[in-house]
Scaffold this active site. Structure first.
Site, short mmCIF file in Angstrom:
data_model
loop_
_atom_site.label_atom_id
_atom_site.label_comp_id
_atom_site.label_asym_id
_atom_site.label_seq_id
_atom_site.Cartn_x
_atom_site.Cartn_y
_atom_site.Cartn_z
N SER A 187 0.68 -0.96 0.03
CA SER A 187 -0.03 0.09 -0.16
C SER A 187 1.07 0.94 0.15
O SER A 187 0.62 2.50 -0.49
CB SER A 187 -0.88 -0.40 1.37
N HIS A 215 -6.26 -4.57 -1.32
CA HIS A 215 -5.73 -3.31 -2.00
C HIS A 215 -5.55 -3.70 -3.24
O HIS A 215 -5.92 -3.04 -4.25
CB HIS A 215 -4.47 -2.38 -2.20
N LYS A 246 -12.31 -1.39 1.89
CA LYS A 246 -11.76 -0.86 0.94
C LYS A 246 -12.71 -1.45 -0.62
O LYS A 246 -13.71 -0.56 -0.21
CB LYS A 246 -10.34 -1.06 0.58
C1 PLP Z 1 -6.38 -2.16 4.89
C2 PLP Z 1 -5.21 -3.54 5.33
C3 PLP Z 1 -5.48 -4.75 6.34
C4 PLP Z 1 -6.66 -4.89 7.63
O1 PLP Z 1 -8.23 -4.51 6.55
P1 PLP Z 1 -9.38 -4.28 7.34
O2 PLP Z 1 -10.17 -5.28 7.01
O3 PLP Z 1 -9.73 -3.22 7.56
O4 PLP Z 1 -9.05 -4.98 8.91
C5 PLP Z 1 -4.97 -6.27 6.08
N1 PLP Z 1 -4.24 -6.23 5.38
C6 PLP Z 1 -4.04 -5.15 4.45
C7 PLP Z 1 -2.68 -5.71 2.99
C8 PLP Z 1 -4.66 -4.14 4.43
O5 PLP Z 1 -4.44 -2.78 3.46
#
Ligand code: PLP
Length: 401
Positions: A187, A215, A246
């Site tokens: 990210s 992502h 997301k």
């Molecule tokens: C955002 C993210 C998470 C966490 O996701 P949530 O559902 O908000 O707990 C885990 N791994 C990666 C790579 C992320 O970008």
């Protein structure tokens, strides 16, 4: 002996230390739904370039309506974990739909992807086994691996030669099962893991491959299935974790998807699943609508791809340097942490919400504004954003006047 007052004093000192180091994370308050434009508390409307709302689904009318409908038909909450009385028909439907979308057999839902990663490794692997992890993997993967007794091997970020060396080290250590685990997309830079090559290496060394698709799910690859589709290894990943928070609607919730027996064992042993509440029905209903939209058409991911290409081109034409690539995460490099904060503050004044990232979130001297493009942006939003970057960048001497 220290007393209770000393403890609170200690906590305040820790906070002061964080502030003095310039690392205190403030939170800006928005008063509108998530979208191309958000309202800030002072009543201004600013273009949002920092949400993970890749497909614009967090305020999509069809998703909101489906969430309302599930609220009406299945209630507000289940007041239970899954194995007692927290499983509804729609939870099973969503698990099957995620598996179909991602090319796997079955899925287990969690309250968050953080929990999916936190509860993934310990039930599946033990002392005799090895986990080989990219050094820049997400915090939740690192925490999940810490909870597991398997031997740990870390390879240099995105470095296939070092991955191979670590596979050999795991073999030399006599590991029974080997699991390579990587973010599908990282990210901070928008780097897309070389899954085709990683899969080939895993096959050579008899290792399982797991990826975190937070992502990527919903938009990467020709039909938005994710990094495995993008790299031509769809259907060839052993374990996939992901988020509903997301691109896939943006509410909350996470999942692990893979072979039926793996998911079945996680249902028996994965602690965040066994000891934490079920995903709320409205989120499940909304998520089903998200999958309907994405399976029905590639329009949103296509628009995201076009928006990303436009923005990456235009911001470079304005004189800024970005991390190369194709992902909607577009880091605009500033390098200097103070300048990055100044740029972010000036952009906000000019009507663009984009946050600066600096050490320790990224390496020292690598400060940047991480922009994230969305399908909800129209061309005029992106043009306005580039204009604001150009003005602020000139004022701060980051690009030639
Ligand atoms: C955002 C993210 C998470 C966490 O996701 P949530 O559902 O908000 O707990 C885990 N791994 C990666 C790579 C992320 O970008």
């Amino acid at each position: 002996m220290a007393n209770i007052q000393d403890f609170y004093q200690h906590v305040r000192q820790e906070l002061d230390g964080i502030r003095e180091a310039g690392l205190f994370k403030g939170e800006r308050i928005i008063t509108s739904p998530q979208g191309a434009v958000v309202r800030t508390r002072d009543g201004r409307e600013v273009i949002n370039l920092c949400a993970n709302n890749y497909l614009g689904l967090s305020s999509h009318p069809q998703v909101i309506e489906a969430a309302h409908e599930a609220l009406r038909t299945h209630g507000y909450g289940l007041s239970s974990v899954r194995f007692i009385c927290g499983t509804q028909d729609i939870h099973k439907e969503l698990e099957a739909r995620i598996a179909r979308f991602l090319g796997t057999e079955d899925t287990i839902l969690y309250a968050a992807a953080f929990d999916a990663n936190g509860g993934l490794f310990e039930p599946l692997l033990g002392e005799a086994d090895a986990i080989i992890s990219d050094e820049l993997n997400h915090a939740s993967i690192i925490d999940g691996i810490r909870l597991c007794k398997a031997k740990r091997f870390r390879y240099k970020h995105n470095d296939l030669a070092d991955l191979e060396a670590q596979l050999q080290a795991a073999e030399a250590a006599g590991a029974r099962f080997k699991l390579v685990f990587t973010d599908g997309v990282f990210s901070m830079d928008g780097t897309i893991a070389q899954l085709d090559k990683i899969r080939a290496l895993c096959d050579r060394y008899g290792a399982l491959l797991g990826i975190d698709e937070c992502h990527a799910s919903g938009f990467l690859g020709a039909t938005g299935r994710g990094t495995h589709e993008h790299r031509g290894v769809f259907g060839k990943i052993d374990i996939i974790t992901g988020t509903l928070g997301k691109a896939l609607g943006g509410a909350s919730g996470g999942f692990t998807t893979g072979k039926r027996e793996v998911i079945e064992l996680l249902r028996q042993r994965s602690r965040p699943y066994l000891f934490s509440n079920t995903v709320a029905p409205s989120i499940v209903g909304g998520s089903l609508a998200v999958l309907d939209i994405l399976e029905g058409s590639t329009q949103l991911r296509d628009k995201l791809e076009a928006n990303t290409a436009y923005f990456r081109e235009a911001i470079q034409a304005a004189g800024f340097e970005i991390k190369p690539g194709t992902h909607p995460i577009t880091p605009v490099m500033v390098y200097d942490a103070v300048k990055a904060q100044q740029l972010s503050a000036r952009l906000l004044e000019l009507g663009v919400y984009a946050v600066g990232f600096f050490y320790p979130v990224v390496p020292k001297g690598q400060a940047r504004i991480r922009t994230q493009i969305s399908a909800v942006h129209e061309r005029h939003h992106l043009e306005q954003a580039v204009a604001a970057f150009t003005q602020a960048g000139r004022e701060l001497g980051l690009i030639p006047a």
